[in-house]
Design a protein around this motif. Structure first.
Motif, PDB file in Angstrom:
ATOM      1  N   PHE A  45     -18.618 -24.515 -13.742  1.00  0.00           N
ATOM      2  CA  PHE A  45     -17.249 -24.834 -14.167  1.00  0.00           C
ATOM      3  C   PHE A  45     -17.068 -26.347 -14.169  1.00  0.00           C
ATOM      4  CE2 PHE A  45     -16.565 -20.503 -12.442  1.00  0.00           C
ATOM      5  CZ  PHE A  45     -16.000 -19.919 -13.557  1.00  0.00           C
ATOM      6  N   VAL A  67     -18.302 -27.176 -10.399  1.00  0.00           N
ATOM      7  CA  VAL A  67     -18.656 -26.098  -9.474  1.00  0.00           C
ATOM      8  C   VAL A  67     -19.785 -25.286 -10.072  1.00  0.00           C
ATOM      9  CG1 VAL A  67     -17.862 -24.059  -8.232  1.00  0.00           C
ATOM     10  CG2 VAL A  67     -16.235 -25.874  -8.773  1.00  0.00           C
ATOM     11  N   ALA A  91     -21.020 -22.079  -9.967  1.00  0.00           N
ATOM     12  CA  ALA A  91     -20.609 -20.782  -9.421  1.00  0.00           C
ATOM     13  C   ALA A  91     -21.745 -19.764  -9.464  1.00  0.00           C
ATOM     14  CB  ALA A  91     -19.397 -20.266 -10.177  1.00  0.00           C
ATOM     15  N   ASN A 149     -16.066 -15.611   0.484  1.00  0.00           N
ATOM     16  CA  ASN A 149     -15.163 -16.184  -0.527  1.00  0.00           C
ATOM     17  C   ASN A 149     -15.866 -17.306  -1.283  1.00  0.00           C
ATOM     18  OD1 ASN A 149     -12.776 -15.637   1.912  1.00  0.00           O
ATOM     19  ND2 ASN A 149     -12.611 -14.727  -0.113  1.00  0.00           N
ATOM     20  N   GLY A 150     -15.728 -17.273  -2.589  1.00  0.00           N
ATOM     21  CA  GLY A 150     -16.318 -18.338  -3.405  1.00  0.00           C
ATOM     22  C   GLY A 150     -17.805 -18.196  -3.629  1.00  0.00           C
ATOM     23  N   ALA A 151     -18.379 -17.049  -3.264  1.00  0.00           N
ATOM     24  CA  ALA A 151     -19.828 -16.867  -3.407  1.00  0.00           C
ATOM     25  C   ALA A 151     -20.240 -16.667  -4.862  1.00  0.00           C
ATOM     26  CB  ALA A 151     -20.281 -15.672  -2.575  1.00  0.00           C
ATOM     27  N   GLY A 152     -19.296 -16.262  -5.706  1.00  0.00           N
ATOM     28  CA  GLY A 152     -19.601 -16.098  -7.126  1.00  0.00           C
ATOM     29  C   GLY A 152     -19.514 -14.667  -7.619  1.00  0.00           C
ATOM     30  N   LYS A 153     -18.976 -13.768  -6.807  1.00  0.00           N
ATOM     31  CA  LYS A 153     -18.905 -12.348  -7.178  1.00  0.00           C
ATOM     32  C   LYS A 153     -18.038 -12.140  -8.416  1.00  0.00           C
ATOM     33  CE  LYS A 153     -17.042 -11.314  -3.182  1.00  0.00           C
ATOM     34  NZ  LYS A 153     -16.931 -12.664  -2.613  1.00  0.00           N
ATOM     35  N   SER A 154     -16.816 -12.682  -8.364  1.00  0.00           N
ATOM     36  CA  SER A 154     -15.915 -12.497  -9.512  1.00  0.00           C
ATOM     37  C   SER A 154     -16.466 -13.197 -10.744  1.00  0.00           C
ATOM     38  CB  SER A 154     -14.530 -13.047  -9.187  1.00  0.00           C
ATOM     39  OG  SER A 154     -13.971 -12.340  -8.114  1.00  0.00           O
ATOM     40  N   THR A 155     -17.028 -14.381 -10.532  1.00  0.00           N
ATOM     41  CA  THR A 155     -17.610 -15.112 -11.664  1.00  0.00           C
ATOM     42  C   THR A 155     -18.689 -14.269 -12.328  1.00  0.00           C
ATOM     43  OG1 THR A 155     -17.197 -17.164 -10.479  1.00  0.00           O
ATOM     44  CG2 THR A 155     -18.705 -17.276 -12.345  1.00  0.00           C
ATOM     45  N   GLU A 168     -12.687  -5.924  -6.131  1.00  0.00           N
ATOM     46  CA  GLU A 168     -11.774  -5.773  -4.987  1.00  0.00           C
ATOM     47  C   GLU A 168     -10.549  -4.968  -5.385  1.00  0.00           C
ATOM     48  OE1 GLU A 168     -11.059  -9.170  -2.491  1.00  0.00           O
ATOM     49  OE2 GLU A 168     -12.529 -10.342  -3.612  1.00  0.00           O
ATOM     50  N   HIS A 196     -14.793  -6.605   0.224  1.00  0.00           N
ATOM     51  CA  HIS A 196     -14.997  -7.420   1.425  1.00  0.00           C
ATOM     52  C   HIS A 196     -15.165  -6.549   2.655  1.00  0.00           C
ATOM     53  CE1 HIS A 196     -14.781 -11.559   0.206  1.00  0.00           C
ATOM     54  NE2 HIS A 196     -13.786 -11.272  -0.628  1.00  0.00           N
TER      55      HIS A 196
HETATM   56  N1  LIG Z   1     -12.038 -20.750 -13.780  1.00  0.00           N
HETATM   57  C1  LIG Z   1     -12.619 -21.481 -12.813  1.00  0.00           C
HETATM   58  N2  LIG Z   1     -12.595 -22.828 -12.887  1.00  0.00           N
HETATM   59  C2  LIG Z   1     -13.192 -23.567 -11.927  1.00  0.00           C
HETATM   60  N3  LIG Z   1     -13.815 -23.065 -10.870  1.00  0.00           N
HETATM   61  C3  LIG Z   1     -13.860 -21.733 -10.734  1.00  0.00           C
HETATM   62  C4  LIG Z   1     -13.273 -20.872 -11.693  1.00  0.00           C
HETATM   63  N4  LIG Z   1     -13.479 -19.590 -11.316  1.00  0.00           N
HETATM   64  C5  LIG Z   1     -14.162 -19.651 -10.150  1.00  0.00           C
HETATM   65  N5  LIG Z   1     -14.413 -20.938  -9.795  1.00  0.00           N
HETATM   66  C6  LIG Z   1     -15.165 -21.381  -8.638  1.00  0.00           C
HETATM   67  O1  LIG Z   1     -16.409 -20.725  -8.646  1.00  0.00           O
HETATM   68  C7  LIG Z   1     -16.794 -20.367  -7.329  1.00  0.00           C
HETATM   69  C8  LIG Z   1     -17.054 -18.886  -7.258  1.00  0.00           C
HETATM   70  O2  LIG Z   1     -15.786 -18.218  -7.376  1.00  0.00           O
HETATM   71  P1  LIG Z   1     -15.626 -16.645  -7.460  1.00  0.00           P
HETATM   72  O3  LIG Z   1     -14.238 -16.381  -7.835  1.00  0.00           O
HETATM   73  O4  LIG Z   1     -16.687 -16.092  -8.313  1.00  0.00           O
HETATM   74  O5  LIG Z   1     -15.881 -16.220  -5.942  1.00  0.00           O
HETATM   75  P2  LIG Z   1     -15.805 -14.799  -5.291  1.00  0.00           P
HETATM   76  O6  LIG Z   1     -17.160 -14.511  -4.760  1.00  0.00           O
HETATM   77  O7  LIG Z   1     -15.230 -13.816  -6.207  1.00  0.00           O
HETATM   78  O8  LIG Z   1     -14.825 -15.076  -4.075  1.00  0.00           O
HETATM   79  P3  LIG Z   1     -13.649 -14.179  -3.461  1.00  0.00           P
HETATM   80  O9  LIG Z   1     -14.280 -13.285  -2.474  1.00  0.00           O
HETATM   81  O10 LIG Z   1     -12.768 -15.177  -2.811  1.00  0.00           O
HETATM   82  O11 LIG Z   1     -12.977 -13.465  -4.575  1.00  0.00           O
HETATM   83  C9  LIG Z   1     -15.671 -20.833  -6.406  1.00  0.00           C
HETATM   84  O12 LIG Z   1     -16.052 -22.070  -5.856  1.00  0.00           O
HETATM   85  C10 LIG Z   1     -14.505 -21.005  -7.333  1.00  0.00           C
HETATM   86  O13 LIG Z   1     -13.650 -22.024  -6.883  1.00  0.00           O
END
Ligand SMILES: Nc1ncnc2c1ncn2[C@@H]1O[C@H](COP(=O)(O)OP(=O)(O)OP(=O)(O)O)[C@@H](O)[C@H]1O
Ligand SMILES: [Mg+2]
Lengths: 300, 264
Positions: free
Chosen positions: B11, B19, B21, B41-47, B174, B207
């Motif tokens: 990103f 970032v 991700a 949190n922030g590990a990249g799962k949603s990404t 989630e 989680h």
């Molecule tokens: N649209 C975006 N723009 C910039 N950074 C992003 C964006 N989406 C996610 N990130 C960053 O990418 C990294 C991974 O985020 P992600 O949402 O994939 O984490 P996650 O594993 O789903 O966490 P959580 O358990 O909190 O949902 C984080 O550092 C987040 O800040």
């Protein structure tokens, strides 16, 4: 009070502009897309149809071309917004401003008279055999009623349902496989097609098309939608659209009444109406906040 | 069913907010596999889930679904074969439309939407039958606006809508996190039942370690944009939360004992 003649005039105007109000409802309420293109597409429809009619085409042909021209204008606003990522308001202002120049080009001058031309109104008077101040409102009511029914049907189709969802929850509808950009381009196009048709009716009614006749269209449209919602409710989309059309008529009656007001030396002139309408819209938009603010204070 | 190779997502590249991700993910899921996904949190799962769905394009690598390379496909084109449920119950449904209208929209997932009637009489029978399986009494409220439903009811409806056309892949991010424990459990039961019934290829982010262990046939763990753990089969069945934490901290190279105190 208002005379029968003025009342029929208000119905005439309310139904002619009713098509425009339905278009505004489609963008503002259904697509959640504030679209100012209408200030340009109303005179566009007027200009296109006036040129067609005075060149001897059947008025229905002129109106058909007006719808197409309006659709293209709206689609351009949609494309500017979705493909070029220009904020919707700005995108629509850009189209509206361009249409000012285009409308003058279409007519070859800033305004154009239809006096002596064979309009749909003349043809309907002949057909129905009624006096003009009865036959014209009937004609316009038939046209806007038909447009209302078509729109109600459209929003009940699969495609229309997807359009309703596009305004409500764009993420969801994308995740269901709908191209949101195309929906917006088509929806804003459709809206402006209706606005242009409205312009074509207004031009035939006034006997002229004028490049400045579109100023304040969006505010009048919004005011009509809000009046309709307030007076007739909006339990579902079908009712809300009917309310918008009725709101348009009530709005024109209100204007006729306002123009009749005399306070000593003071009287409203037609040029005051944009200010009055804008004030009305502001009050309508702000009053829910004031109401909830008062309730909160009372609760505290 | 799903094949991801060298998937990377950065990103805001070349800025102070850069970032990374996802950092080169290789991952394959067989048809019918139910994978639970964990990670801090922030590990990249949603990404990762978003990249599969096409919410944004990858910075590098490729994604193919059911043998088709979809790396460059826009989200709405991929949607034909994907069902999704998000954490926020408001995201998956249209509040201003009725239950039957929402379901009719989902029934047409990925299909051409023409000028036929949106909600057909025969669809209503199908919707009612499906809503009955939820056991929430929604089958008698087809014409009610979805905005009137509770978060749990909305999420259950979203679950139905995401699965009613048997997507190639079901992505759950989630999807019970915003619900109270009892409702969350109900939604998880529905999830399990539907996924098993239709043998849906599923990725479910959670989680809750216990959920991750007890549900699905395979468990993966994300950490700083990579998959650091991938357990399936017998090994997963016998897994304890303790083991999982231990392996997590060993892999991260941190002291288990001190960190474990934070969890208890
Ligand atoms: N649209 C975006 N723009 C910039 N950074 C992003 C964006 N989406 C996610 N990130 C960053 O990418 C990294 C991974 O985020 P992600 O949402 O994939 O984490 P996650 O594993 O789903 O966490 P959580 O358990 O909190 O949902 C984080 O550092 C987040 O800040
Ligand atoms: Mg997440």
């Amino acid at each position: 009070m208002i005379s029968l003649y003025a009342f029929m005039g208000a119905i005439e105007q309310g139904t002619a502009f009713g098509l425009m109000v339905l278009g505004v409802y489609l963008t503002f309420r259904v697509l959640d897309f504030p679209d100012l293109t209408v200030d340009g597409s109303l005179p566009l429809g007027a200009a296109v149809s006036a040129v067609a009619i005075s060149n001897g085409y059947h008025p229905l042909v002129g109106m058909g071309i007006a719808v197409c021209a309006g659709f293209i204008a709206g689609a351009i606003t949609g494309i500017l917004n979705t493909k070029f990522k220009i904020l919707h308001l700005l995108a629509s202002i850009l189209t509206m401003i361009s249409l000012y120049s285009i409308n003058i080009r279409i007519m070859g001058r800033p305004n154009m008279t239809l006096l002596g031309a064979d309009t749909l109104i003349d043809q309907f008077i002949e057909l129905s055999g009624l006096a003009p101040h009865f036959s014209t409102p009937i004609l316009f009511a038939l046209i806007s009623g038909a447009a209302l029914l078509a729109l109600i049907w459209f929003l009940k189709t699969s495609f229309g349902l997807a359009m309703l969802a596009t305004g409500d929850n764009p993420e969801m509808i994308t995740s269901l496989g709908v191209n949101r950009d195309m929906m917006i381009i088509f929806g804003v196009g459709l809206s402006n097609g209706m606005v242009a048709l409205s312009g074509a009716l207004v031009a035939q009614n006034q006997g002229a098309a004028d490049v400045n006749m579109g100023i304040g269209t969006i505010i009048a449209g919004l005011a009509s939608v809000i009046i309709g919602e307030t007076l007739f409710g909006k339990p579902n989309v079908t009712r809300a659209m009917l309310a918008a059309l009725l709101g348009s008529i009530v709005y024109r009656i209100a204007i006729a009444l306002a123009l009749g007001v005399r306070l000593g030396d003071f009287a409203f002139t037609p040029s005051d109406l944009n200010l009055v309408t804008a004030a009305l819209v502001v009050v309508a938009l702000v009053s829910p906040q004031i109401k909830s603010g008062l309730l909160k204070r009372r609760a505290a | 069913m799903l094949k991801v190779e060298g998937a990377a997502k950065t990103f805001n590249p070349d800025s102070v907010n850069e970032v990374q991700a996802l950092r080169g993910i290789d991952f394959k899921v067989e048809a019918g596999e139910f994978v639970t996904v964990i990670g801090s949190n922030g590990a990249g799962k949603s990404t990762f889930l978003n990249s599969v769905a096409g919410t944004f394009m990858l910075s590098g690598g490729s994604i193919s679904i059911a043998g088709k390379d979809m790396t460059k496909w826009p989200e709405h084109k991929r949607a034909a074969n994907l069902g999704r449920v998000f954490q926020d119950p408001l995201l998956g449904t249209c509040g201003s439309l009725s239950i039957e209208q929402n379901m009719a929209l989902a029934l047409k997932r990925g299909k051409r939407r023409g000028l036929g009637l949106g909600v057909k009489a025969r669809d209503r029978k199908l919707f009612q039958a499906q809503l009955e399986t939820l056991g929430l009494g929604l089958e008698n409220r087809l014409a009610d606006k979805v905005g009137l439903l509770s978060g749990g009811q909305r999420q259950a409806l979203t679950m139905l809508m995401a699965t009613m056309t048997r997507p190639d892949i079901l992505l759950l991010d989630e999807h019970t996190a915003a619900l109270d424990p009892k409702t969350g459990r109900k939604i998880l039961d529905i999830t399990d039942a539907v996924v098993r019934r239709d043998s849906l290829t599923t990725l479910m982010v959670t989680h809750n370690m216990n959920q991750a262990i007890n549900m699905g046939d395979r468990l993966i763990m994300f950490h700083q944009g990579t998959i650091i753990l991938d357990i399936s089969g017998k090994e997963k069945k016998g897994l304890q939360v303790e083991d999982l934490l231990e392996r997590f901290y060993t892999l991260r190279g941190e002291d288990v004992a001190t960190d474990r105190m934070l969890f208890s």
